[in-house]
Motif scaffolding. Structure first.
Motif, short mmCIF file in Angstrom:
data_model
loop_
_atom_site.label_atom_id
_atom_site.label_comp_id
_atom_site.label_asym_id
_atom_site.label_seq_id
_atom_site.Cartn_x
_atom_site.Cartn_y
_atom_site.Cartn_z
N ASN A 8 0.90 -1.40 0.05
CA ASN A 8 -0.06 -0.12 -0.01
C ASN A 8 0.74 1.31 -0.13
O ASN A 8 0.49 2.41 -0.77
N TYR A 9 1.85 1.18 0.69
CA TYR A 9 2.64 2.56 1.09
C TYR A 9 3.63 2.81 -0.54
O TYR A 9 3.48 3.75 -1.06
N LEU A 10 3.93 1.87 -1.27
CA LEU A 10 4.63 1.46 -2.54
C LEU A 10 3.48 2.28 -3.53
O LEU A 10 3.79 2.93 -4.39
N THR A 11 2.26 1.80 -3.76
CA THR A 11 1.20 2.15 -4.39
C THR A 11 1.12 3.68 -4.24
O THR A 11 0.87 4.36 -5.10
N ASN A 12 0.93 4.03 -2.91
CA ASN A 12 0.73 5.34 -2.73
C ASN A 12 1.80 6.43 -3.12
O ASN A 12 1.91 7.58 -3.35
N LEU A 13 3.29 5.77 -3.43
CA LEU A 13 4.35 6.58 -3.85
C LEU A 13 4.29 6.50 -5.53
O LEU A 13 5.44 6.78 -6.03
N GLY A 14 3.29 5.96 -5.84
CA GLY A 14 3.20 5.92 -7.60
C GLY A 14 3.50 4.72 -8.06
O GLY A 14 3.28 4.56 -9.51
N GLY A 15 3.43 3.53 -7.31
CA GLY A 15 3.88 2.40 -8.00
C GLY A 15 2.24 1.65 -8.28
O GLY A 15 1.30 2.10 -7.83
N GLN A 18 1.54 -5.66 -9.15
CA GLN A 18 1.43 -6.40 -9.86
C GLN A 18 0.91 -7.72 -9.66
O GLN A 18 0.18 -8.38 -10.14
N ASN A 19 1.50 -8.06 -8.43
CA ASN A 19 0.73 -9.19 -7.89
C ASN A 19 1.12 -9.16 -6.14
O ASN A 19 1.71 -7.97 -5.79
N ASP A 20 1.22 -10.00 -5.38
CA ASP A 20 1.37 -9.94 -3.94
C ASP A 20 2.89 -9.77 -3.63
O ASP A 20 3.31 -9.80 -2.40
N HIS A 21 3.99 -10.02 -4.66
CA HIS A 21 5.18 -9.84 -4.34
C HIS A 21 6.05 -8.84 -5.30
O HIS A 21 7.23 -8.46 -4.97
N TRP A 28 11.14 1.91 -11.61
CA TRP A 28 11.78 1.30 -10.71
C TRP A 28 10.79 0.00 -10.39
O TRP A 28 9.79 -0.04 -10.93
N LYS A 29 11.36 -1.15 -9.64
CA LYS A 29 10.55 -2.20 -9.24
C LYS A 29 10.93 -2.55 -7.88
O LYS A 29 12.18 -2.56 -7.38
N ALA A 30 10.00 -2.88 -7.19
CA ALA A 30 10.21 -3.67 -5.81
C ALA A 30 9.62 -4.90 -5.64
O ALA A 30 8.37 -4.87 -5.86
#
Length: 75
Positions: A8-15, A18-21, A28-30
């Motif tokens: 959720n934090y990563l999506t709030n940062l613009g991500g 793609q899946n649970d991982h 960038w990719k996390a």
């Protein structure tokens, strides 16, 4: 922090999830993984590890903003 909170934090940062991982952003990719760690004789914590991929000039600011969000996280 749980894996779901981190996503959720990563999506709030613009991500984009793609899946649970995996969360990807613009350049960038996390990748997130979890592991159970023992704490004392009968308790286990779930450790969340994030592996970042991307050019340093793009990834570093995202990591800094993520750290600020994670540091302020309840719990």
């Amino acid at each position: 922090m749980t894996r779901e909170q981190a996503i959720n934090y990563l999506t709030n940062l613009g991500g984009t999830r793609q899946n649970d991982h995996l969360v990807t952003g613009d350049g960038w990719k996390a990748t997130l993984s979890t592991q159970q760690e023992p704490v004392g004789p009968s308790y286990r914590l779930t450790e969340v590890t994030i592996t970042w991929v991307g050019p340093p000039d793009i990834v570093e600011p995202v990591i800094q903003r993520f750290r600020l969000k994670a540091f302020r996280a309840p719990g």
